[in-house]
Design an enzyme around this catalytic site. Structure first.
Site, mmCIF file in Angstrom:
data_model
loop_
_atom_site.group_PDB
_atom_site.id
_atom_site.type_symbol
_atom_site.label_atom_id
_atom_site.label_comp_id
_atom_site.label_asym_id
_atom_site.label_seq_id
_atom_site.Cartn_x
_atom_site.Cartn_y
_atom_site.Cartn_z
ATOM 1 N N HIS A 130 0.823 -1.064 -0.205
ATOM 2 C CA HIS A 130 -0.009 -0.133 -0.049
ATOM 3 C C HIS A 130 0.989 1.209 -0.219
ATOM 4 C CE1 HIS A 130 -2.752 2.916 1.934
ATOM 5 N NE2 HIS A 130 -3.774 2.054 1.479
ATOM 6 N N ASP A 207 2.874 -4.450 8.123
ATOM 7 C CA ASP A 207 1.725 -3.762 7.922
ATOM 8 C C ASP A 207 0.514 -4.741 7.886
ATOM 9 O OD1 ASP A 207 -0.262 -2.465 6.827
ATOM 10 O OD2 ASP A 207 0.569 -1.751 5.100
ATOM 11 N N GLN A 210 -4.801 -5.330 7.285
ATOM 12 C CA GLN A 210 -5.690 -5.997 6.725
ATOM 13 C C GLN A 210 -5.812 -7.377 7.267
ATOM 14 O OE1 GLN A 210 -8.014 -4.674 4.706
ATOM 15 N NE2 GLN A 210 -7.136 -2.922 3.882
ATOM 16 N N LYS A 233 -10.585 -0.119 10.658
ATOM 17 C CA LYS A 233 -10.677 -1.325 9.545
ATOM 18 C C LYS A 233 -11.083 -2.717 10.523
ATOM 19 C CE LYS A 233 -7.301 0.058 6.412
ATOM 20 N NZ LYS A 233 -8.066 0.565 5.121
ATOM 21 N N CYS A 372 -4.822 2.482 -3.539
ATOM 22 C CA CYS A 372 -3.515 2.978 -2.788
ATOM 23 C C CYS A 372 -2.374 1.693 -3.158
ATOM 24 C CB CYS A 372 -3.514 3.249 -1.518
ATOM 25 S SG CYS A 372 -4.717 4.546 -1.330
HETATM 26 N N1 PLP Z 1 -1.942 -0.657 4.662
HETATM 27 C C1 PLP Z 1 -2.871 -1.220 4.212
HETATM 28 C C2 PLP Z 1 -2.472 -2.752 3.679
HETATM 29 C C3 PLP Z 1 -4.210 -0.743 3.945
HETATM 30 O O1 PLP Z 1 -4.980 -1.456 3.148
HETATM 31 C C4 PLP Z 1 -4.241 0.415 4.658
HETATM 32 C C5 PLP Z 1 -5.460 1.048 4.148
HETATM 33 O O2 PLP Z 1 -6.444 0.757 3.267
HETATM 34 C C6 PLP Z 1 -3.450 1.233 4.841
HETATM 35 C C7 PLP Z 1 -1.989 0.595 5.126
HETATM 36 C C8 PLP Z 1 -3.630 2.686 5.652
HETATM 37 O O3 PLP Z 1 -4.467 2.630 6.638
HETATM 38 P P1 PLP Z 1 -4.938 3.992 7.325
HETATM 39 O O4 PLP Z 1 -5.598 4.724 6.226
HETATM 40 O O5 PLP Z 1 -5.711 3.527 8.356
HETATM 41 O O6 PLP Z 1 -3.558 4.688 7.825
#
Ligand code: PLP
Length: 428
Positions: A130, A207, A210, A233, A372
Protein backbone atom coordinates in the site's frame (compact mmCIF):
# COMPACT_ATOMS: atom_id res chain seq x y z
CA UNK A 1 -18.79 -29.52 0.78
CA UNK A 2 -21.40 -27.34 -0.98
CA UNK A 3 -20.76 -23.63 -0.61
CA UNK A 4 -24.15 -22.91 0.88
CA UNK A 5 -23.56 -25.14 3.89
CA UNK A 6 -23.80 -23.72 7.38
CA UNK A 7 -21.45 -20.84 8.06
CA UNK A 8 -19.12 -20.88 11.03
CA UNK A 9 -20.71 -17.73 12.39
CA UNK A 10 -24.23 -16.38 12.12
CA UNK A 11 -23.66 -13.26 10.04
CA UNK A 12 -27.42 -12.69 9.73
CA UNK A 13 -27.69 -12.45 13.51
CA UNK A 14 -24.59 -10.25 13.84
CA UNK A 15 -26.01 -7.79 11.32
CA UNK A 16 -28.58 -6.70 13.89
CA UNK A 17 -25.70 -5.20 15.89
CA UNK A 18 -24.80 -2.82 13.04
CA UNK A 19 -27.33 -0.01 12.64
CA UNK A 20 -25.85 1.23 9.37
CA UNK A 21 -26.43 -2.11 7.67
CA UNK A 22 -30.17 -1.46 7.89
CA UNK A 23 -29.60 1.58 5.63
CA UNK A 24 -31.37 1.72 2.30
CA UNK A 25 -29.25 3.21 -0.45
CA UNK A 26 -30.93 6.40 -1.69
CA UNK A 27 -33.78 5.42 0.66
CA UNK A 28 -34.70 2.49 -1.58
CA UNK A 29 -32.34 -0.40 -2.04
CA UNK A 30 -30.90 -2.48 0.81
CA UNK A 31 -27.19 -1.85 1.17
CA UNK A 32 -24.64 -4.50 0.24
CA UNK A 33 -21.47 -3.20 1.85
CA UNK A 34 -18.45 -4.80 0.19
CA UNK A 35 -15.91 -2.03 0.90
CA UNK A 36 -14.53 -3.33 4.17
CA UNK A 37 -10.87 -3.19 3.14
CA UNK A 38 -11.31 0.58 2.92
CA UNK A 39 -13.15 0.87 6.21
CA UNK A 40 -15.54 -1.23 8.26
CA UNK A 41 -18.81 -0.45 10.00
CA UNK A 42 -19.39 -0.12 13.75
CA UNK A 43 -21.50 -2.32 15.99
CA UNK A 44 -23.80 -0.74 18.55
CA UNK A 45 -21.30 -1.66 21.30
CA UNK A 46 -18.68 0.64 19.75
CA UNK A 47 -21.16 3.45 19.14
CA UNK A 48 -22.35 3.10 22.74
CA UNK A 49 -18.77 3.24 24.02
CA UNK A 50 -18.26 6.54 22.14
CA UNK A 51 -21.51 7.98 23.50
CA UNK A 52 -20.81 6.83 27.06
CA UNK A 53 -17.31 8.29 26.97
CA UNK A 54 -18.48 11.70 25.81
CA UNK A 55 -21.57 11.72 28.03
CA UNK A 56 -20.02 10.50 31.27
CA UNK A 57 -16.31 9.70 31.15
CA UNK A 58 -14.51 12.36 29.15
CA UNK A 59 -11.61 14.51 30.21
CA UNK A 60 -8.02 14.86 29.09
CA UNK A 61 -5.80 11.97 30.15
CA UNK A 62 -2.64 11.79 32.26
CA UNK A 63 -2.91 15.45 33.15
CA UNK A 64 -5.38 16.10 35.90
CA UNK A 65 -5.64 14.93 39.44
CA UNK A 66 -9.41 15.34 39.30
CA UNK A 67 -11.87 12.47 39.32
CA UNK A 68 -12.98 12.76 35.71
CA UNK A 69 -9.43 12.81 34.40
CA UNK A 70 -8.61 9.72 36.46
CA UNK A 71 -11.69 8.01 35.03
CA UNK A 72 -10.82 8.76 31.41
CA UNK A 73 -7.13 7.94 32.00
CA UNK A 74 -8.15 4.58 33.44
CA UNK A 75 -10.34 3.79 30.41
CA UNK A 76 -7.64 4.95 27.99
CA UNK A 77 -5.01 2.75 29.65
CA UNK A 78 -7.48 -0.17 29.83
CA UNK A 79 -7.81 0.22 26.06
CA UNK A 80 -4.06 -0.08 25.72
CA UNK A 81 -4.12 -3.29 27.76
CA UNK A 82 -7.00 -4.66 25.66
CA UNK A 83 -4.99 -4.07 22.48
CA UNK A 84 -1.88 -5.55 24.10
CA UNK A 85 -3.75 -8.77 24.90
CA UNK A 86 -5.43 -8.81 21.48
CA UNK A 87 -2.09 -9.01 19.65
CA UNK A 88 -0.33 -10.93 22.47
CA UNK A 89 2.27 -8.23 23.14
CA UNK A 90 4.37 -8.75 26.23
CA UNK A 91 3.88 -5.32 27.80
CA UNK A 92 1.33 -2.54 27.43
CA UNK A 93 4.09 0.07 26.98
CA UNK A 94 4.78 -1.59 23.62
CA UNK A 95 1.39 -0.34 22.37
CA UNK A 96 1.58 3.20 20.98
CA UNK A 97 -1.70 4.84 20.01
CA UNK A 98 -1.35 6.69 16.71
CA UNK A 99 -3.88 8.11 14.23
CA UNK A 100 -3.66 4.89 12.15
CA UNK A 101 -1.48 2.52 10.15
CA UNK A 102 -0.09 5.30 7.97
CA UNK A 103 0.98 7.32 11.00
CA UNK A 104 2.48 4.23 12.65
CA UNK A 105 4.66 3.44 9.64
CA UNK A 106 5.71 7.07 9.30
CA UNK A 107 6.68 7.08 12.97
CA UNK A 108 9.07 4.16 12.46
CA UNK A 109 10.50 5.50 9.18
CA UNK A 110 11.14 8.89 10.76
CA UNK A 111 12.31 7.85 14.18
CA UNK A 112 14.14 4.57 13.62
CA UNK A 113 14.99 5.27 9.99
CA UNK A 114 16.51 8.72 10.41
CA UNK A 115 18.51 7.62 13.43
CA UNK A 116 19.88 4.41 11.96
CA UNK A 117 20.13 4.44 8.18
CA UNK A 118 22.89 5.69 5.92
CA UNK A 119 23.42 5.78 2.16
CA UNK A 120 25.04 2.34 2.11
CA UNK A 121 22.01 0.68 3.76
CA UNK A 122 19.03 -1.04 2.16
CA UNK A 123 15.35 -1.30 3.06
CA UNK A 124 13.44 -4.23 1.62
CA UNK A 125 9.78 -3.76 0.71
CA UNK A 126 7.55 -5.73 -1.66
CA UNK A 127 5.83 -4.89 -4.93
CA UNK A 128 2.42 -5.35 -3.31
CA UNK A 129 2.66 -2.60 -0.69
CA UNK A 130 0.00 0.00 0.00
CA UNK A 131 1.27 3.54 -0.60
CA UNK A 132 1.38 3.91 3.21
CA UNK A 133 4.16 1.37 3.25
CA UNK A 134 5.96 2.82 0.24
CA UNK A 135 5.95 6.60 0.42
CA UNK A 136 7.42 6.91 3.96
CA UNK A 137 10.34 4.76 2.79
CA UNK A 138 10.75 6.78 -0.42
CA UNK A 139 10.89 9.86 1.80
CA UNK A 140 13.42 8.15 4.05
CA UNK A 141 15.52 7.27 1.00
CA UNK A 142 15.38 10.92 -0.08
CA UNK A 143 16.59 12.01 3.36
CA UNK A 144 19.28 9.40 3.97
CA UNK A 145 20.25 8.12 0.52
CA UNK A 146 19.44 4.54 1.56
CA UNK A 147 18.37 2.17 -1.22
CA UNK A 148 14.91 0.62 -1.47
CA UNK A 149 14.64 -2.89 -2.87
CA UNK A 150 11.49 -4.83 -3.66
CA UNK A 151 10.49 -8.45 -3.29
CA UNK A 152 8.68 -9.30 -6.56
CA UNK A 153 5.09 -10.47 -6.92
CA UNK A 154 4.53 -13.58 -9.05
CA UNK A 155 1.90 -13.58 -11.85
CA UNK A 156 -0.52 -15.40 -9.54
CA UNK A 157 -0.21 -12.75 -6.84
CA UNK A 158 2.18 -14.33 -4.36
CA UNK A 159 5.46 -12.99 -3.03
CA UNK A 160 8.40 -14.60 -4.79
CA UNK A 161 10.31 -15.85 -1.77
CA UNK A 162 13.04 -17.33 -3.97
CA UNK A 163 14.25 -13.76 -4.50
CA UNK A 164 14.98 -13.41 -0.77
CA UNK A 165 18.35 -15.13 -1.23
CA UNK A 166 19.52 -12.32 -3.45
CA UNK A 167 17.66 -9.44 -1.81
CA UNK A 168 18.44 -10.08 1.85
CA UNK A 169 22.09 -9.24 2.45
CA UNK A 170 24.21 -7.69 5.18
CA UNK A 171 23.25 -4.32 3.68
CA UNK A 172 19.55 -4.95 4.47
CA UNK A 173 18.85 -3.09 7.69
CA UNK A 174 15.06 -3.03 7.58
CA UNK A 175 12.21 -4.98 6.00
CA UNK A 176 8.66 -3.63 5.84
CA UNK A 177 6.03 -5.96 4.47
CA UNK A 178 2.27 -6.20 4.26
CA UNK A 179 0.67 -9.21 6.01
CA UNK A 180 -2.40 -9.33 3.75
CA UNK A 181 -2.48 -7.43 0.46
CA UNK A 182 -5.30 -4.90 0.29
CA UNK A 183 -5.62 -5.60 -3.45
CA UNK A 184 -4.84 -9.26 -4.00
CA UNK A 185 -5.98 -10.51 -0.61
CA UNK A 186 -2.81 -12.63 -0.52
CA UNK A 187 -1.91 -13.84 2.97
CA UNK A 188 1.87 -13.48 3.04
CA UNK A 189 4.18 -15.89 4.92
CA UNK A 190 5.15 -13.19 7.40
CA UNK A 191 6.70 -15.51 9.96
CA UNK A 192 9.08 -16.95 7.35
CA UNK A 193 10.02 -13.51 6.04
CA UNK A 194 10.69 -12.25 9.58
CA UNK A 195 12.91 -15.25 10.37
CA UNK A 196 14.85 -14.77 7.12
CA UNK A 197 15.28 -11.04 7.76
CA UNK A 198 16.49 -11.66 11.30
CA UNK A 199 19.15 -14.02 9.95
CA UNK A 200 20.84 -11.05 8.26
CA UNK A 201 20.23 -8.79 11.26
CA UNK A 202 17.42 -6.73 9.70
CA UNK A 203 14.42 -5.50 11.68
CA UNK A 204 10.91 -6.11 10.37
CA UNK A 205 7.77 -4.00 10.39
CA UNK A 206 4.51 -5.75 9.52
CA UNK A 207 1.77 -3.68 7.88
CA UNK A 208 -1.09 -5.52 9.54
CA UNK A 209 -3.91 -3.16 8.46
CA UNK A 210 -5.67 -6.00 6.61
CA UNK A 211 -4.68 -8.88 8.89
CA UNK A 212 -5.24 -7.90 12.53
CA UNK A 213 -8.99 -7.25 11.94
CA UNK A 214 -9.55 -10.64 10.32
CA UNK A 215 -7.40 -13.28 11.98
CA UNK A 216 -5.63 -13.86 15.29
CA UNK A 217 -2.29 -12.06 15.63
CA UNK A 218 0.48 -13.02 18.00
CA UNK A 219 3.40 -10.60 17.74
CA UNK A 220 5.59 -12.80 19.92
CA UNK A 221 4.96 -15.91 17.85
CA UNK A 222 5.63 -13.88 14.68
CA UNK A 223 8.74 -12.42 16.31
CA UNK A 224 7.76 -9.07 14.74
CA UNK A 225 9.81 -6.00 15.65
CA UNK A 226 7.05 -3.55 14.72
CA UNK A 227 3.43 -4.04 13.66
CA UNK A 228 0.96 -1.40 12.50
CA UNK A 229 -2.83 -1.40 12.18
CA UNK A 230 -5.91 0.87 12.20
CA UNK A 231 -9.00 0.97 14.41
CA UNK A 232 -11.42 1.84 11.61
CA UNK A 233 -10.65 -1.37 9.71
CA UNK A 234 -11.63 -3.52 12.70
CA UNK A 235 -15.06 -2.13 13.68
CA UNK A 236 -13.51 0.72 15.67
CA UNK A 237 -13.51 4.46 15.05
CA UNK A 238 -11.37 6.34 12.59
CA UNK A 239 -8.61 8.52 14.00
CA UNK A 240 -6.94 5.81 16.05
CA UNK A 241 -4.46 3.08 15.23
CA UNK A 242 -1.62 1.24 16.82
CA UNK A 243 2.09 0.87 16.50
CA UNK A 244 3.37 -2.18 18.32
CA UNK A 245 7.13 -2.13 18.87
CA UNK A 246 9.48 -4.24 20.91
CA UNK A 247 10.17 -2.36 24.14
CA UNK A 248 13.94 -2.41 23.67
CA UNK A 249 13.67 -0.94 20.18
CA UNK A 250 11.13 1.74 21.10
CA UNK A 251 13.21 2.66 24.13
CA UNK A 252 16.26 3.28 21.98
CA UNK A 253 14.40 5.32 19.35
CA UNK A 254 14.19 9.12 19.49
CA UNK A 255 10.72 10.63 19.82
CA UNK A 256 9.03 11.46 16.51
CA UNK A 257 6.64 14.32 17.29
CA UNK A 258 7.45 16.82 20.00
CA UNK A 259 5.02 18.54 22.34
CA UNK A 260 3.06 17.95 25.50
CA UNK A 261 2.83 14.51 27.13
CA UNK A 262 5.97 13.12 25.46
CA UNK A 263 8.37 14.94 27.77
CA UNK A 264 9.81 14.30 31.17
CA UNK A 265 11.26 17.78 31.59
CA UNK A 266 11.48 20.90 29.43
CA UNK A 267 13.77 23.89 29.90
CA UNK A 268 14.59 26.76 27.62
CA UNK A 269 17.71 24.82 26.69
CA UNK A 270 16.08 21.54 25.76
CA UNK A 271 13.98 18.61 26.93
CA UNK A 272 14.14 15.04 28.12
CA UNK A 273 11.66 12.47 26.85
CA UNK A 274 8.99 10.65 28.84
CA UNK A 275 9.12 6.89 29.19
CA UNK A 276 7.17 4.57 26.90
CA UNK A 277 4.50 4.72 25.67
CA UNK A 278 4.03 8.49 26.21
CA UNK A 279 7.35 9.24 24.50
CA UNK A 280 5.60 8.55 21.19
CA UNK A 281 2.22 10.06 22.05
CA UNK A 282 2.84 13.80 21.82
CA UNK A 283 -0.13 16.06 22.45
CA UNK A 284 -3.62 14.97 23.41
CA UNK A 285 -4.01 11.38 22.21
CA UNK A 286 -7.12 9.96 20.48
CA UNK A 287 -8.81 9.38 23.85
CA UNK A 288 -12.33 8.38 22.88
CA UNK A 289 -11.31 6.60 19.66
CA UNK A 290 -8.91 4.44 21.69
CA UNK A 291 -11.58 3.65 24.29
CA UNK A 292 -14.00 2.72 21.51
CA UNK A 293 -11.32 0.69 19.75
CA UNK A 294 -11.16 -1.44 22.89
CA UNK A 295 -14.92 -2.00 22.58
CA UNK A 296 -14.27 -3.23 19.03
CA UNK A 297 -11.55 -5.55 20.33
CA UNK A 298 -13.99 -6.99 22.89
CA UNK A 299 -16.63 -7.46 20.20
CA UNK A 300 -14.20 -9.30 17.90
CA UNK A 301 -12.98 -11.46 20.80
CA UNK A 302 -16.57 -12.41 21.63
CA UNK A 303 -17.25 -13.44 18.03
CA UNK A 304 -13.87 -15.15 17.72
CA UNK A 305 -11.32 -14.35 15.04
CA UNK A 306 -11.08 -17.97 13.92
CA UNK A 307 -14.79 -17.84 13.08
CA UNK A 308 -14.32 -14.48 11.33
CA UNK A 309 -11.55 -15.75 9.07
CA UNK A 310 -13.38 -19.01 8.32
CA UNK A 311 -16.50 -17.03 7.45
CA UNK A 312 -14.58 -14.72 5.14
CA UNK A 313 -12.97 -17.72 3.46
CA UNK A 314 -16.42 -19.05 2.58
CA UNK A 315 -17.47 -15.70 1.19
CA UNK A 316 -14.27 -15.48 -0.86
CA UNK A 317 -14.75 -19.00 -2.23
CA UNK A 318 -18.27 -18.15 -3.28
CA UNK A 319 -17.20 -14.85 -4.83
CA UNK A 320 -14.53 -16.61 -6.88
CA UNK A 321 -17.06 -19.23 -8.00
CA UNK A 322 -19.59 -16.54 -8.98
CA UNK A 323 -17.08 -14.37 -10.83
CA UNK A 324 -15.65 -17.34 -12.72
CA UNK A 325 -19.06 -17.74 -14.39
CA UNK A 326 -18.70 -14.35 -16.07
CA UNK A 327 -16.73 -14.37 -19.30
CA UNK A 328 -13.92 -11.83 -19.42
CA UNK A 329 -13.55 -11.52 -15.65
CA UNK A 330 -9.99 -11.69 -14.41
CA UNK A 331 -9.53 -12.08 -10.68
CA UNK A 332 -6.32 -10.51 -9.39
CA UNK A 333 -4.45 -12.61 -6.88
CA UNK A 334 -4.32 -16.23 -5.81
CA UNK A 335 -6.94 -18.91 -5.19
CA UNK A 336 -9.26 -18.47 -2.20
CA UNK A 337 -7.21 -20.87 -0.09
CA UNK A 338 -4.29 -18.44 -0.09
CA UNK A 339 -6.16 -15.22 0.53
CA UNK A 340 -8.32 -13.31 2.97
CA UNK A 341 -11.70 -11.73 2.26
CA UNK A 342 -10.58 -9.45 -0.57
CA UNK A 343 -11.44 -10.11 -4.21
CA UNK A 344 -10.22 -7.63 -6.83
CA UNK A 345 -11.05 -8.13 -10.47
CA UNK A 346 -11.19 -6.55 -13.91
CA UNK A 347 -13.66 -7.28 -16.70
CA UNK A 348 -12.35 -7.38 -20.26
CA UNK A 349 -14.15 -4.96 -22.52
CA UNK A 350 -15.82 -2.96 -19.74
CA UNK A 351 -14.85 0.25 -18.07
CA UNK A 352 -14.43 -0.49 -14.35
CA UNK A 353 -15.88 2.88 -13.36
CA UNK A 354 -19.08 2.26 -15.35
CA UNK A 355 -19.46 -1.14 -13.71
CA UNK A 356 -18.88 0.28 -10.22
CA UNK A 357 -21.49 2.99 -10.83
CA UNK A 358 -24.03 0.47 -12.06
CA UNK A 359 -23.40 -1.71 -9.01
CA UNK A 360 -23.84 1.33 -6.78
CA UNK A 361 -27.17 2.11 -8.45
CA UNK A 362 -28.28 -1.33 -7.32
CA UNK A 363 -27.09 -0.78 -3.75
CA UNK A 364 -23.80 -2.67 -4.00
CA UNK A 365 -20.80 -0.77 -2.61
CA UNK A 366 -17.46 -1.92 -4.04
CA UNK A 367 -14.18 -0.10 -4.42
CA UNK A 368 -12.84 1.15 -7.73
CA UNK A 369 -9.34 2.30 -8.67
CA UNK A 370 -5.78 1.43 -7.72
CA UNK A 371 -6.62 1.03 -4.02
CA UNK A 372 -3.49 2.99 -3.02
CA UNK A 373 -1.29 0.39 -4.72
CA UNK A 374 -0.30 1.98 -8.03
CA UNK A 375 2.98 0.05 -8.45
CA UNK A 376 1.14 -3.25 -7.98
CA UNK A 377 -1.50 -2.31 -10.54
CA UNK A 378 1.26 -1.28 -12.96
CA UNK A 379 2.93 -4.64 -12.45
CA UNK A 380 -0.37 -6.43 -13.11
CA UNK A 381 -0.87 -4.34 -16.23
CA UNK A 382 -4.16 -2.79 -15.15
CA UNK A 383 -4.86 0.84 -14.38
CA UNK A 384 -7.87 0.22 -12.16
CA UNK A 385 -9.69 -2.71 -10.64
CA UNK A 386 -12.95 -3.38 -8.85
CA UNK A 387 -12.60 -4.70 -5.31
CA UNK A 388 -15.12 -6.51 -3.13
CA UNK A 389 -13.95 -6.98 0.44
CA UNK A 390 -15.81 -8.75 3.23
CA UNK A 391 -16.23 -8.75 6.96
CA UNK A 392 -18.07 -10.73 9.57
CA UNK A 393 -21.48 -9.21 8.79
CA UNK A 394 -21.47 -10.07 5.07
CA UNK A 395 -23.57 -13.01 3.91
CA UNK A 396 -23.63 -15.50 1.07
CA UNK A 397 -27.00 -14.00 0.04
CA UNK A 398 -25.27 -10.67 -0.51
CA UNK A 399 -22.94 -12.33 -2.99
CA UNK A 400 -26.02 -13.55 -4.88
CA UNK A 401 -27.28 -9.96 -4.90
CA UNK A 402 -23.90 -8.78 -6.13
CA UNK A 403 -24.00 -11.41 -8.92
CA UNK A 404 -27.46 -10.26 -10.02
CA UNK A 405 -26.35 -6.63 -9.96
CA UNK A 406 -23.21 -7.40 -11.97
CA UNK A 407 -25.20 -9.41 -14.48
CA UNK A 408 -27.66 -6.61 -15.02
CA UNK A 409 -24.83 -4.01 -15.18
CA UNK A 410 -23.04 -5.95 -17.91
CA UNK A 411 -26.27 -6.42 -19.84
CA UNK A 412 -26.98 -2.70 -19.81
CA UNK A 413 -23.48 -1.31 -20.34
CA UNK A 414 -21.92 -0.74 -23.70
CA UNK A 415 -18.69 -2.71 -23.88
CA UNK A 416 -15.51 -0.84 -24.85
CA UNK A 417 -14.98 -1.33 -28.61
CA UNK A 418 -18.52 -2.66 -28.95
CA UNK A 419 -17.53 -6.29 -28.35
CA UNK A 420 -19.70 -7.96 -25.74
CA UNK A 421 -18.18 -10.85 -23.78
CA UNK A 422 -19.39 -14.21 -25.05
CA UNK A 423 -21.81 -14.79 -22.21
CA UNK A 424 -23.28 -13.29 -19.10
CA UNK A 425 -24.33 -16.18 -16.90
CA UNK A 426 -27.71 -16.99 -15.48
CA UNK A 427 -27.65 -16.22 -11.78
CA UNK A 428 -29.59 -18.06 -9.18
N1 PLP B 1 -1.82 -0.62 4.70
C1 PLP B 1 -2.79 -1.33 4.12
C2 PLP B 1 -2.49 -2.72 3.65
C3 PLP B 1 -4.05 -0.79 3.94
O1 PLP B 1 -5.01 -1.51 3.35
C4 PLP B 1 -4.30 0.52 4.40
C5 PLP B 1 -5.62 1.14 4.17
O2 PLP B 1 -6.33 0.82 3.27
C6 PLP B 1 -3.26 1.21 5.01
C7 PLP B 1 -2.04 0.62 5.14
C8 PLP B 1 -3.47 2.61 5.53
O3 PLP B 1 -4.35 2.61 6.61
P1 PLP B 1 -4.87 3.99 7.21
O4 PLP B 1 -5.46 4.76 6.06
O5 PLP B 1 -5.88 3.57 8.22
O6 PLP B 1 -3.70 4.67 7.80
Amino acid sequence: MPLDDILPLDAHALRADFPILQTRVRDETPLVYFDNAATTQRPRAVIDAITAAYERQYSNVHRGIHWLSELSTGLFEDARTAVQRFIRAERSCEIIFTPGTTASINLVARSWGDANLRASDEVLLTEMEHHSNLVPWHQLAQRTGCRLRFLPVTPNGLLDLTALDELLTERTRFVSVVAVSNVLGTINPIKTIIARAHQVGALVLVDAAQSVPHDATDVRDLDADFLAFSGHKMLGPSGVGVLYGREKLLDAMPPFLGGGSMIDRVTLDGFTSADLPEKFEAGTPPIVPAIAMAAAVHYLEAVGLAAVSAHERRLTEKMHAVLSRFDGVRILGPDPGLKGGIVSFVIDGFNAQDVAMMLDEQGVAVRLGHHCAMPLHAKLGVSASLRASFYLYNTLDEIDRFAEALQSALRMLKPKGGKRPASVPAVG
